[in-house]
Write a protein that holds these residues in place. Structure first.
Motif, PDB file in Angstrom:
ATOM      1  N   ILE A 317       0.841  -1.201   0.000  1.00 42.73           N
ATOM      2  CA  ILE A 317       0.000   0.000   0.000  1.00 42.73           C
ATOM      3  C   ILE A 317       0.875   1.248   0.000  1.00 42.73           C
ATOM      4  O   ILE A 317       1.844   1.347   0.753  1.00 42.73           O
ATOM      5  CB  ILE A 317      -0.951   0.033   1.205  1.00 42.73           C
ATOM      6  N   PHE A 318       0.513   2.163  -0.856  1.00 43.07           N
ATOM      7  CA  PHE A 318       1.210   3.434  -0.999  1.00 43.07           C
ATOM      8  C   PHE A 318       0.179   4.540  -0.836  1.00 43.07           C
ATOM      9  O   PHE A 318      -0.886   4.493  -1.453  1.00 43.07           O
ATOM     10  CB  PHE A 318       1.868   3.500  -2.379  1.00 43.07           C
ATOM     11  N   SER A 319       0.456   5.523   0.013  1.00 44.16           N
ATOM     12  CA  SER A 319      -0.515   6.587   0.300  1.00 44.16           C
ATOM     13  C   SER A 319      -0.068   7.920  -0.288  1.00 44.16           C
ATOM     14  O   SER A 319       1.116   8.277  -0.206  1.00 44.16           O
ATOM     15  CB  SER A 319      -0.684   6.714   1.818  1.00 44.16           C
ATOM     16  N   ILE A 320      -1.015   8.641  -0.883  1.00 46.88           N
ATOM     17  CA  ILE A 320      -0.764   9.988  -1.417  1.00 46.88           C
ATOM     18  C   ILE A 320      -1.918  10.886  -0.996  1.00 46.88           C
ATOM     19  O   ILE A 320      -3.085  10.507  -1.119  1.00 46.88           O
ATOM     20  CB  ILE A 320      -0.674  10.005  -2.956  1.00 46.88           C
ATOM     21  N   SER A 321      -1.621  12.075  -0.511  1.00 46.63           N
ATOM     22  CA  SER A 321      -2.668  13.057  -0.219  1.00 46.63           C
ATOM     23  C   SER A 321      -2.787  14.008  -1.406  1.00 46.63           C
ATOM     24  O   SER A 321      -1.789  14.323  -2.070  1.00 46.63           O
ATOM     25  CB  SER A 321      -2.357  13.829   1.063  1.00 46.63           C
ATOM     26  N   CYS A 322      -4.016  14.460  -1.677  1.00 44.34           N
ATOM     27  CA  CYS A 322      -4.220  15.288  -2.876  1.00 44.34           C
ATOM     28  C   CYS A 322      -5.509  16.086  -2.782  1.00 44.34           C
ATOM     29  O   CYS A 322      -6.328  15.885  -1.878  1.00 44.34           O
ATOM     30  CB  CYS A 322      -4.262  14.403  -4.125  1.00 44.34           C
ATOM     31  N   CYS A 323      -5.674  16.967  -3.735  1.00 44.86           N
ATOM     32  CA  CYS A 323      -6.939  17.657  -3.979  1.00 44.86           C
ATOM     33  C   CYS A 323      -7.260  17.413  -5.448  1.00 44.86           C
ATOM     34  O   CYS A 323      -6.626  18.004  -6.329  1.00 44.86           O
ATOM     35  CB  CYS A 323      -6.817  19.152  -3.679  1.00 44.86           C
ATOM     36  N   ALA A 324      -8.181  16.523  -5.725  1.00 46.07           N
ATOM     37  CA  ALA A 324      -8.422  16.042  -7.086  1.00 46.07           C
ATOM     38  C   ALA A 324      -8.901  17.119  -8.044  1.00 46.07           C
ATOM     39  O   ALA A 324      -8.865  16.931  -9.256  1.00 46.07           O
ATOM     40  CB  ALA A 324      -9.429  14.889  -7.069  1.00 46.07           C
TER      41      ALA A 324
END
Length: 348
Positions: A317-324
């Motif tokens: 599992i790899f996590s990324i935070s964003c604002c789509a």
């Protein structure tokens, strides 16, 4: 009498045509074999459709004229529909509008505006007056107790531009436009050295039964979480918290045999709204066990860990935070995903 068979030779032109068809078929087959198939999952309103729109903008053909008409009409209808919701909730919550707006509100509700053409100069003026009413803003601030998209405030603020006869939705208008996904949508595109096929399936409970047919031949999973919805309820069930639903769904998905050893990107979306909301509403309202302060980074890390705790060591599992909705920043997010998939595809 016996049957006669033609011994006519295939012409040089036909032979070349057949060879061209065979080459194209072989090329298409090779591309299909090299394609990375990704399924995009998450609860309703988590931002999956916005992600698909960004992929179209950044790597495909964007939007055509039919899309612009569809989104224009949807945006106009949604403005009317969302003002109806606010007025209905004001009544339920016994929040009275300012005296000069009470009659406007009553007439607005009686007429049940909902069609795109209903957004005319008269109704636009009414919505402008209602949206400026401080008591309607109070209702809007209480939207976690009912279902209302965060983006509706943007459209209310932009209504004079949207009602214009020559109005053509901008990319931002389209990215913020909420149209629930029904059925299965997919998009193919090239991103650097990877050919992607991303499949988007509806996140509402009624749509989830359709997912199963698309589990068994995917290479990767993207699971999208609306981080700002820790205090909000499901559209289809106002007794269920959206974040709790997302955690429950994620846990059940990770137990599906088809996803064993399949890499997963956990996309923590809507961090702009999350960072703004955390100033007013602590995540302790949902997670009383959280002992930290209301620092957005610490709170986001806590939520991330909540999802990580639901899977065993067999999952990558790899996590990324964003604002789509932020196109410029999403290009970097897709590059990170591309890099992660390229590295992990060698292990499968």
């Amino acid at each position: 009498m016996g049957c006669k068979f033609s011994t006519k030779k295939i012409s040089q032109k036909d032979s070349k045509r057949n060879k061209d068809i065979e080459i194209r078929l072989q090329s298409d087959y090779k591309k299909e074999q090299n394609k990375t198939k990704i399924i995009l999952l998450g609860t309703g309103e988590s931002g999956k459709s916005t992600l698909i729109k960004q992929l179209s903008l950044l790597f495909s053909n964007g939007f055509d004229e039919d899309d612009f008409v569809t989104y224009r009409d949807t945006i106009r209808s949604n403005i009317l529909f969302h003002m109806n919701i606010l007025l209905q909730e004001a009544t339920k919550l016994k929040i009275k509008l300012e005296e000069q707006n009470q009659l406007i509100a009553e007439n607005f509700l009686k007429k049940e505006y909902c069609l795109p053409n209903d957004l005319n100069p008269e109704t636009t003026e009414q919505i402008n007056l209602l949206w400026k009413d401080p008591n309607i803003r109070k209702v809007y601030d209480l939207r976690s107790s009912f279902s209302l998209p965060d983006s509706c405030s943007y459209y209310f603020d932009e209504i004079d531009r949207i009602v214009a006869q020559e109005y053509k939705p901008t990319s931002k208008d389209i990215l913020l436009c909420r149209i629930p996904t029904t059925g299965i949508n997919s998009i193919d595109f090239q991103n650097k050295d990877l050919l992607w096929e991303v499949i988007d399936v509806g996140g509402q409970r009624s749509e989830r039964r359709k997912w199963i047919d698309h589990f068994y031949d995917v290479d990767f999973l993207i699971y999208i979480v609306a981080t700002s919805e820790y205090d909000q309820k499901l559209f289809e069930d106002l007794t269920v918290n959206r974040m709790e639903e997302s955690l429950t769904m994620f846990q059940s998905i990770m137990k599906i045999p088809a996803f064993a050893n399949k890499p997963c990107v956990l996309l923590l979306n809507k961090i702009d709204l999350f960072e703004e909301k955390i100033k007013k509403i602590s995540i302790k309202s949902l997670f009383p066990e959280y002992l930290g302060d209301d620092d957005p980074t610490s709170c986001l890390k806590f939520i991330e860990q909540k999802f990580f705790d639901l899977v065993d060591n067999s999952h990558q599992i790899f996590s990324i935070s964003c604002c789509a909705t932020e196109t410029d920043k999403m290009r970097d997010v897709f590059d990170q995903i591309n890099k992660y998939f390229a590295q992990n595809s060698k292990k499968i």
